[in-house]
Scaffold this motif. Structure first.
Motif, PDB file in Angstrom:
ATOM      1  N   LYS A 100       1.283   6.843   1.907  1.00 34.26           N
ATOM      2  CA  LYS A 100       0.011   7.102   1.233  1.00 34.26           C
ATOM      3  C   LYS A 100       0.066   6.619  -0.216  1.00 34.26           C
ATOM      4  O   LYS A 100      -0.943   6.257  -0.809  1.00 34.26           O
ATOM      5  N   GLY A 101       1.269   6.625  -0.784  1.00 38.03           N
ATOM      6  CA  GLY A 101       1.432   6.222  -2.172  1.00 38.03           C
ATOM      7  C   GLY A 101       1.235   4.737  -2.409  1.00 38.03           C
ATOM      8  O   GLY A 101       1.122   4.291  -3.542  1.00 38.03           O
ATOM      9  N   ARG A 102       1.197   3.948  -1.343  1.00 30.49           N
ATOM     10  CA  ARG A 102       1.010   2.500  -1.510  1.00 30.49           C
ATOM     11  C   ARG A 102      -0.468   2.156  -1.307  1.00 30.49           C
ATOM     12  O   ARG A 102      -1.118   2.726  -0.440  1.00 30.49           O
ATOM     13  N   PRO A 103      -0.963   1.214  -2.090  1.00 32.14           N
ATOM     14  CA  PRO A 103      -2.401   0.946  -2.013  1.00 32.14           C
ATOM     15  C   PRO A 103      -2.842   0.242  -0.727  1.00 32.14           C
ATOM     16  O   PRO A 103      -3.992   0.311  -0.359  1.00 32.14           O
ATOM     17  N   HIS A 104      -1.912  -0.438  -0.036  1.00 26.85           N
ATOM     18  CA  HIS A 104      -2.321  -1.184   1.157  1.00 26.85           C
ATOM     19  C   HIS A 104      -1.508  -0.765   2.370  1.00 26.85           C
ATOM     20  O   HIS A 104      -0.386  -0.289   2.236  1.00 26.85           O
ATOM     21  N   LEU A 105      -2.092  -0.989   3.542  1.00 26.39           N
ATOM     22  CA  LEU A 105      -1.378  -0.734   4.790  1.00 26.39           C
ATOM     23  C   LEU A 105      -0.735  -2.029   5.268  1.00 26.39           C
ATOM     24  O   LEU A 105      -1.266  -3.110   5.033  1.00 26.39           O
ATOM     25  N   CYS A 106       0.407  -1.910   5.959  1.00 25.68           N
ATOM     26  CA  CYS A 106       1.029  -3.111   6.504  1.00 25.68           C
ATOM     27  C   CYS A 106       0.509  -3.367   7.921  1.00 25.68           C
ATOM     28  O   CYS A 106      -0.164  -2.530   8.516  1.00 25.68           O
ATOM     29  N   PHE A 107       0.829  -4.552   8.452  1.00 26.99           N
ATOM     30  CA  PHE A 107       0.352  -4.960   9.781  1.00 26.99           C
ATOM     31  C   PHE A 107       0.604  -3.889  10.831  1.00 26.99           C
ATOM     32  O   PHE A 107      -0.232  -3.582  11.647  1.00 26.99           O
ATOM     33  N   CYS A 120       2.171  -7.930   5.086  1.00 25.83           N
ATOM     34  CA  CYS A 120       3.549  -7.534   5.387  1.00 25.83           C
ATOM     35  C   CYS A 120       4.292  -7.432   4.065  1.00 25.83           C
ATOM     36  O   CYS A 120       4.236  -8.357   3.252  1.00 25.83           O
ATOM     37  N   PHE A 121       4.963  -6.319   3.853  1.00 28.23           N
ATOM     38  CA  PHE A 121       5.662  -6.132   2.587  1.00 28.23           C
ATOM     39  C   PHE A 121       7.054  -6.759   2.595  1.00 28.23           C
ATOM     40  O   PHE A 121       7.683  -6.910   1.554  1.00 28.23           O
ATOM     41  N   VAL A 122       7.540  -7.103   3.789  1.00 29.67           N
ATOM     42  CA  VAL A 122       8.881  -7.699   3.877  1.00 29.67           C
ATOM     43  C   VAL A 122       8.891  -9.070   3.206  1.00 29.67           C
ATOM     44  O   VAL A 122       9.794  -9.390   2.445  1.00 29.67           O
ATOM     45  N   ALA A 123       7.880  -9.888   3.524  1.00 31.49           N
ATOM     46  CA  ALA A 123       7.771 -11.205   2.893  1.00 31.49           C
ATOM     47  C   ALA A 123       6.324 -11.391   2.459  1.00 31.49           C
ATOM     48  O   ALA A 123       5.419 -11.327   3.289  1.00 31.49           O
ATOM     49  N   LYS A 124       6.129 -11.581   1.182  1.00 32.79           N
ATOM     50  CA  LYS A 124       4.760 -11.742   0.663  1.00 32.79           C
ATOM     51  C   LYS A 124       4.127 -12.975   1.278  1.00 32.79           C
ATOM     52  O   LYS A 124       4.747 -14.031   1.366  1.00 32.79           O
TER      53      LYS A 124
END
Lengths: 330, 152
Positions: free
Chosen positions: A133-140, A147-151
């Protein structure tokens, strides 16, 4: 962390599983629960119904007959598989892989059906609700757009890290899936995986894994699974490699080589197999096969493990697993 | 909806009304009042909640209480008999294998399951047997010693 609320169902046979899955949308199956319960605690999945299938004794069997091969019910625990005599003797790689999963307690609970259908893991996904919840975006993987693993990645890049699938691929296992109509479908275990991190396997919501079958390997076949992890227990592999080699008349008749923790699914390395098949196995040939494996894999960096290190590690693990299998096969 | 459940813990039957989403650990600690099994990570990575079910060491935090119906559950409270400590417990005390003590119930239950299955384990087998239990005080040497002495 508490589990979210759900309704609990307990089928008594295989037919009931299918009818319960069909009747109740938003239901999940639970066997060992070692993968799904943490995810429920983290609110990654919040199903309305939880169907506990552990009361079905039929699915817990480990049967071996020389003619028929090895049949593992999907509820056979990893501990029982790693200690089963025929598995240790004829399907060594599987016994080694099952015996290296997590910790003794988790092996007592976890099942083979669960281990092959395990989701890919990611440090941006397998986190508590508050963290995410603390991150502004959801990942795939959570239905988001990045994807936060590779921008800039256009697809989810979570890592598939299960131990038993490469061993099962090397040994040529087949998976029996029961579908919505109750019809059984038998597929090769390689086809069980989509090689997409967002949905790792081909199981539909109404499908479940009934059993895994491995044909008896021909004479002169030996196999081996090697895992490299940061800790000796309660850890996923940095990389894992399985090799199954059939030697007959001094030449390699058949080879199965597969690796895990290098991408979105377990990877069969046909290129490395082809190097071995038909030739007499020497140290040089094994080096060549390991080079082929090195060329094929394209891992992502994961935690503090760089892609470069992982790729080199695959070469070493493939080499050692072939060597170990061959030293026994002669 | 709450269900009436009968759990067999340490040879005694306990009847309690619980929701399906309660884990065995929660029910043991909160409903039955046995606070010996500890809640560490609650995600299956630390082993503090280890109990023995039907002879196998499992994690109570990842077991639904409803799943444990009709099974033989042993917790750390079930080891001491008639006011006398179990040999494992006594050896843990004698060898200083307890530092802060938080992991101890889990380690002892893992060790008990190990010794029940393999009464004469080697040192390597002992280390493997308790590899699912983390000791944050890092006092593993004394834990292994205590288990070795018990096995003798």
């Amino acid at each position: 962390m508490r589990l979210p609320k759900f309704e609990y169902l307990e089928p008594k046979n295989v037919k009931e599983i299918t009818s319960l899955l069909k009747k109740n949308e938003d239901a999940i199956l639970i066997a060992g629960g070692t993968d799904i319960l943490p995810k429920m605690k983290q609110r990654i999945v919040t199903p309305k119904y939880v169907i506990n299938i552990t009361k079905i004794e039929d699915l817990k069997k480990i049967e071996f007959a020389e003619k028929k091969g090895l049949t593992l019910g999907s509820l056979a625990t990893l501990d029982n598989i790693s200690k089963s005599k025929p598995v240790i003797e004829k399907f060594t790689a599987l016994a080694q892989a099952a015996g290296r999963v997590a910790s003794p307690q988790l092996r007592n609970m976890g099942t083979i059906g669960g281990n092959i259908s395990i989701e890919s893991m990611c440090m941006y996904f397998n986190q508590s609700h508050e963290w995410r919840k603390g991150r502004p975006h959801l990942c795939f993987k959570l239905g988001g757009d990045r994807c936060f693993v590779a921008k800039g990645s256009k697809d989810c890049l979570a890592l598939f890290q299960a131990d038993t699938p490469p061993a099962l691929i090397a040994l040529g296992a087949q998976v029996t899936i029961v579908g919505a109509t109750g019809k059984e479908k038998i597929i090769n275990i390689e086809d069980f995986y989509t090689q997409k991190s967002k949905k790792v396997n081909i199981l539909k919501p109404t499908d479940f894994v009934k059993q895994i079958h491995i044909p008896t390997p021909p004479k002169g076949t030996k196999s081996c699974y090697l895992k490299m992890a940061q800790r000796a227990a309660i850890d996923y592999p940095i990389a894992g490699a399985a090799a199954c080699i059939t030697v007959s008349g001094g030449k390699c008749k058949n080879a199965g080589i597969a690796v895990t923790a290098v991408g979105s699914g377990p990877l069969r390395l046909k290129e490395a197999e082809e190097v071995l098949i038909g030739n007499s196995i020497t140290d040089e040939l094994i080096e060549k096969a390991a080079d082929a494996a090195y060329e094929k894999v394209r891992p992502m960096p994961h935690f503090n493990i760089s892609a470069w290190y992982k790729r080199k590690l695959i070469r070493v693990l493939v080499k050692r697993s072939i060597k170990q299998a061959c030293s026994k096969a002669k | 909806m709450k269900q009436l459940v009968e759990l067999k813990v340490n040879g005694e039957s306990y009847e309690t009304a619980i929701d399906p989403h309660r884990t065995l650990l929660e029910v043991l600690r909160e409903n039955i009042g046995m606070t010996g099994s500890k809640e560490g990570c609650d995600l299956g990575a630390c082993g503090a909640c280890t109990v023995v079910i039907d002879g196998k060491a499992v994690l109570a935090c990842l077991t639904l209480a409803l799943e444990a119906r009709g099974k033989e559950i042993t917790t750390i409270e079930g080891l001491a008999k008639d006011g006398k400590l179990h040999p494992l417990q006594q050896n843990f005390v004698d060898h200083g294998a307890i530092q802060c003590g938080f992991c101890t119930p889990g380690v002892i239950m893992s060790a008990k399951a190990l010794l029940d299955e393999n009464p004469k384990p080697t040192q390597v087998e002992i280390k493997r047997g308790i590899s699912g239990n983390l000791c944050r005080c890092t006092g593993y040497t004394k834990i292994v010693e205590a288990i070795e002495v018990t096995a003798k």
